[in-house]
Design a protein around this motif. Structure first.
Motif, short mmCIF file in Angstrom:
data_model
loop_
_atom_site.label_atom_id
_atom_site.label_comp_id
_atom_site.label_asym_id
_atom_site.label_seq_id
_atom_site.Cartn_x
_atom_site.Cartn_y
_atom_site.Cartn_z
N THR A 20 -12.18 -3.53 1.18
CA THR A 20 -10.76 -3.39 1.51
C THR A 20 -9.94 -3.39 0.22
O THR A 20 -10.47 -3.64 -0.87
N MET A 21 -8.64 -3.13 0.37
CA MET A 21 -7.74 -3.12 -0.77
C MET A 21 -6.48 -3.89 -0.38
O MET A 21 -5.84 -3.56 0.63
N ARG A 81 -2.15 1.41 -7.05
CA ARG A 81 -3.21 2.40 -7.13
C ARG A 81 -2.61 3.79 -7.08
O ARG A 81 -1.51 3.98 -6.58
N GLY A 94 0.78 -1.23 0.00
CA GLY A 94 0.00 0.00 0.00
C GLY A 94 0.81 1.28 0.00
O GLY A 94 0.24 2.37 -0.02
N SER A 105 -9.31 -4.67 -5.76
CA SER A 105 -9.79 -4.56 -4.38
C SER A 105 -9.96 -5.96 -3.82
O SER A 105 -9.79 -6.96 -4.53
N TYR A 156 -11.26 5.35 -3.06
CA TYR A 156 -11.51 4.62 -4.29
C TYR A 156 -12.91 4.01 -4.27
O TYR A 156 -13.55 3.89 -3.21
N THR A 184 -10.13 4.84 1.61
CA THR A 184 -9.16 5.00 0.53
C THR A 184 -9.52 6.08 -0.48
O THR A 184 -8.65 6.58 -1.19
N THR A 219 2.50 4.46 -5.06
CA THR A 219 1.45 5.28 -5.65
C THR A 219 1.63 5.36 -7.16
O THR A 219 1.54 6.43 -7.76
N CYS A 224 -12.15 0.36 -8.95
CA CYS A 224 -11.61 -0.87 -8.39
C CYS A 224 -12.60 -2.00 -8.67
O CYS A 224 -13.80 -1.76 -8.85
N PRO A 274 -4.32 7.92 -6.60
CA PRO A 274 -5.57 8.67 -6.48
C PRO A 274 -5.90 9.53 -7.69
O PRO A 274 -7.06 9.85 -7.93
#
Length: 485
Positions: free
Chosen positions: A172-173, A179, A147, A167, A255, A253, A150, A187, A181
């Motif tokens: 959750t991810m 990922r 996580g 996802s 997303y 998140t 980026t 997702c 932003p």
């Protein structure tokens, strides 16, 4: 996932991957195939459980009546593809999308690292497909570093693809999911995806390779419904807007997880016979205003500064339709828009990144603009150049060289938007296919932007399966050990 009304019948999705397998796909569903890795007409892979077969099976499990075009870009026995092979495959789609009623393309391949939107050797083809409302779903990749990363894959970072991050399907991810932003569009569940082959054997797969097919499947169903209810396919922006409105937040998140059934319900609400009209009622007895399609070709080139090429946004009557980054060679950039019929409209090319650096002056040059087959030179009497803000001030006659940020405005005559405009638009679309189906050099990115003319094959990353580094496995009663996908 498909309902009784929309099952993909009559539509086609293109899978650009490692090929298909009769272990997973009924041969009747493959309406065209080509192997760009070996340059032959057989896109089957001798590995029965090849990545492309699993990806294709995932799409068909959700939209059972779809036709599939299998374009193989990965040589047998490997997991990597060249950018040149992928580009050739996309060029085929640009040229033949209307022949096969192609509504979507699945790219479950990953390579490179992008932290902002960028252009690559594929950007011309992707822009042309977006103009045709053929939506491309691209996997973001799986190097998420718990996580902390980026970035996403190069292809997923193109403005004209739908960037799909994986996802957990439960709000959750996973840490491995790439990922960003500013780039991730949607997702979809990419963990523990269970697929069953034609003999009833089950494989469980992970990765954004298996998130992208869910979006591709949703594209097929949404386009079928939109065409049935409103008479036209969704643009990429329309699809994403509706998918985000109806999706489920991925907790904490920012997303959004795809919810296909909610998306289809929303389209039905908007465009079904009982939906509230989206166009204002013009009054008793007159009916809703008629609309027409505007097919627009912008022939442009530019000069770069500090390695960054000229960029423009295409607007119609002040509303953004799309954008493009131009290279040193003049090319056509294709766009479509829905406009009110029998009315004049303004087509606006807005140059937005003028600059000077290292002795280099960045400029945009617009040679011509075609609207539904009618061409306007940049110097035509119907063309003006609004310098600076698009505000009606500092307006001069049209010119090819846009030396400052500003907007070239084409006052397109209402005769171009009559009830026969869709037929004219088809002519323009064919012209776009001929002109945009060109070969360009391969290459890589600089400052998050890669001009196609500056790419070389030696600079290409290795594009791999977008579940590379993860694993798929058979159920325990089939096999006791894992299988690398």
């Amino acid at each position: 996932m498909a309902n009784s009304t929309y099952t993909g019948r009559g539509e086609t999705v293109v899978v650009i991957d490692s090929g298909w397998s009769p272990t997973w796909e009924p041969a009747a569903r493959i309406v065209y195939q080509h192997d760009y890795a070996n340059n032959d007409a057989d896109a089957r892979n001798p590995n029965a459980d090849t990545h492309g077969a699993l990806v294709t099976s995932s799409i068909l499990s959700q939209v059972p009546d779809l036709n599939i075009v299998a374009l193989k870009v990965i040589p047998d026995g490997t997991s990597t593809a060249s950018g040149a092979a992928i580009e050739q495959a996309l060029q085929w789609v640009v040229a033949h999308a209307s022949d096969y009623n192609v509504v979507g393309v699945n790219l479950s391949l990953a390579g490179g690292s992008a932290t902002s939107e960028m252009t690559t050797l594929l950007s011309d083809e992707l822009a042309s497909l977006a103009a045709k409302r053929v939506l491309v779903s691209a996997a973001a990749g799986n190097a998420g570093q718990n996580g902390t990363a980026t970035d996403v894959s190069y292809f997923a970072a193109d403005h004209n693809t739908i960037c799909v991050s994986a996802s957990g399907g439960d709000g959750t991810m996973p840490g491995w999911a790439q990922r960003n932003p500013g780039i991730t569009d949607l997702c979809a569940d990419g963990t523990g995806i269970r697929l069953t082959d034609l003999a009833g054997r089950t494989v469980t797969a992970n990765g954004s390779s298996f998130s992208a097919p869910s979006v591709t499947a949703a594209v097929a169903l949404a386009q079928q419904e939109a065409i049935a209810l409103r008479g036209s396919a969704l643009t990429q922006d329309e699809f994403l807007s509706l998918a985000r409105q109806t999706g489920t937040p991925v907790a904490g998140t920012g997303y959004t997880d795809l919810d296909t059934q909610a998306l289809l319900a929303k389209i039905g609400q908007l465009y079904g016979t009982t939906a509230t009209p989206t166009v204002p009622d013009p009054g008793p007895g007159t009916g809703a205003p008629a609309t027409a399609t505007a097919a627009i070709l912008v022939n442009a080139k530019g000069t770069a500064a500090a390695g960054v090429n000229a960029h423009f946004t295409l607007l119609v009557d002040g509303h953004a339709v799309g954008s493009a980054t131009v290279g040193a060679a003049a090319k056509n950039y294709a766009f479509t828009a829905t406009v009110s019929a029998d009315s004049a409209h303004k087509v606006q090319i807005q140059y937005d990144n003028d600059g000077f650096a290292d002795g280099q002056d960045r400029n945009l040059f617009v040679n011509s603009v075609s609207v539904n087959g009618h061409g306007y030179a940049a110097t035509d009497a119907a063309v003006t150049y609004d310098k600076g803000a698009l505000d009606g001030h500092d307006v001069v006659k049209g010119q090819s060289g846009l030396w400052w940020n500003g907007t070239l405005v084409v006052a397109a005559d209402k005769s171009l938007f009559g009830v026969q405009a869709p037929a004219q638009a088809q002519v323009a679309e064919l012209q776009a296919g001929d002109l945009l189906g060109h070969a360009v050099s391969a290459g890589t990115a600089s400052h998050e932007t890669a001009d196609a003319a500056g790419w070389t094959s030696e600079m290409l990353p290795a594009f791999q399966y977008a579940d590379h580094g993860l694993h798929a496995w058979y159920d325990a009663h089939d096999m006791a050990h894992g299988m690398a996908a």
